[in-house]
Design an enzyme around this catalytic site. Sequence first.
Site, short mmCIF file in Angstrom:
data_model
loop_
_atom_site.label_atom_id
_atom_site.label_comp_id
_atom_site.label_asym_id
_atom_site.label_seq_id
_atom_site.Cartn_x
_atom_site.Cartn_y
_atom_site.Cartn_z
N ALA A 112 0.78 -1.28 -0.17
CA ALA A 112 0.06 -0.10 -0.05
C ALA A 112 0.85 1.33 0.08
O ALA A 112 0.39 2.43 -0.60
CB ALA A 112 -0.87 0.15 1.22
N PRO A 114 2.77 4.50 -0.71
CA PRO A 114 2.67 5.62 0.17
C PRO A 114 1.42 5.66 0.59
O PRO A 114 1.03 6.67 1.45
CB PRO A 114 3.64 6.75 -0.33
CG PRO A 114 3.25 6.64 -1.79
CD PRO A 114 3.46 5.26 -2.23
N GLY A 115 0.49 5.16 -0.03
CA GLY A 115 -0.92 5.36 0.43
C GLY A 115 -1.88 6.02 -0.63
O GLY A 115 -3.08 6.13 -0.28
N SER A 116 -1.44 6.47 -1.69
CA SER A 116 -2.30 7.22 -2.73
C SER A 116 -3.45 6.56 -3.00
O SER A 116 -4.66 6.92 -3.10
CB SER A 116 -1.46 7.96 -3.80
OG SER A 116 -0.68 6.85 -4.40
N LYS A 117 -3.13 5.41 -3.49
CA LYS A 117 -4.33 4.41 -3.98
C LYS A 117 -4.95 4.01 -3.09
O LYS A 117 -6.43 3.74 -3.09
CB LYS A 117 -3.49 3.11 -4.82
CG LYS A 117 -2.87 3.56 -5.98
CD LYS A 117 -2.07 2.23 -6.62
CE LYS A 117 -1.07 2.64 -7.68
NZ LYS A 117 0.09 3.19 -7.24
N GLU A 135 1.57 -2.80 4.71
CA GLU A 135 3.13 -2.41 4.15
C GLU A 135 4.01 -3.02 5.07
O GLU A 135 3.83 -3.00 6.29
CB GLU A 135 3.07 -0.93 4.23
CG GLU A 135 4.53 -0.44 3.97
CD GLU A 135 4.97 -0.91 2.65
OE1 GLU A 135 6.19 -1.27 2.76
OE2 GLU A 135 4.32 -0.76 1.66
N CYS A 232 4.16 0.03 -12.16
CA CYS A 232 4.63 1.40 -12.98
C CYS A 232 6.06 1.06 -13.75
O CYS A 232 6.79 1.71 -13.91
CB CYS A 232 4.94 2.38 -12.13
SG CYS A 232 6.23 2.33 -10.70
#
Length: 306
Positions: A112, A114-117, A135, A232
Amino acid sequence: MYTIAIVDDDCYIGNMLEEVLTRAGYSVIRAYSGTEALMLFEQTQPDLVLLDLMLPGIDGLSVCRRLRREPRPLGGSLAAFFGHIYIQDRSSMLPPLALAPRTGEAVLDVCASPGSKSGFLAQLTGPTGFVLANEPAPARLGTLRANLHQCNLLQAATCSYGGENLPLVPSSWSAIQLDPPCSGWGTAEKHPRVLKLWQGDKLNSLTGLQRRLLRHAASLLAPGGRLVYSTCTTNEAENEAQVCFAEEELGLVREMLPPFPGFAWEERPGGAGTLRVDGEKSRAQGFYLALLRKTADSAGTAPMPP
């Protein structure tokens, strides 16, 4: 002048945001419902939209806006500090949109930080939903928790386990997001060293980890459940080949993902039904995502071989 649209039926929050942003030099326009916002956007194109996802007539795609210009760094604004906006590469917004969790649904984010999604998923599920963001790395866990806290997402919780060993009940999750560690070749424009760093044996260790994560995620997925696999990187061995592995070895079924507007797409062998962002033409990170579903026939996913 830079224009920001505020779409929220809470006058107190809207007025507070308007005052803060106006003082910072932005032009602010207002709407109080999803229907009113859509009518407003037909007349004008704001540079950024601050949107209450719980309003009627709002869907996940409508919350995503491309930041074209700013009189000063918006990420350092009070609106960002108080969690009213979150800035990320727009390719990274695609996996939660592809998973499309329902309001009130429980979602597992296996890798997860850094948490943006995770944060976007929590917004999509709403206050009656739940997101478990995992994480394993302690330093990255702190970043994940800080970002979720800053966005005021009480419906998100965190844990810290190796993603391939998450101690959760098998076949218990209807929606899983898996964005595993990858070579990051899609970010080479910003981080050119990744092309030299991830080669040979190092790359093989990544693909092996991705398969272990996929295998365990498949075992946690309930029959009929959905799993979004995303990276990515532009490396086929981490993308199309892993989806084929999930189909052939884990019994998951590939579902066709319709292209999202505003992006240019690449096609590669074995990628039918999946999406590969052309980073250069899209002016975004290179990105790959696939939607997989677990059928009743695949419920007995094979365990990890010894």
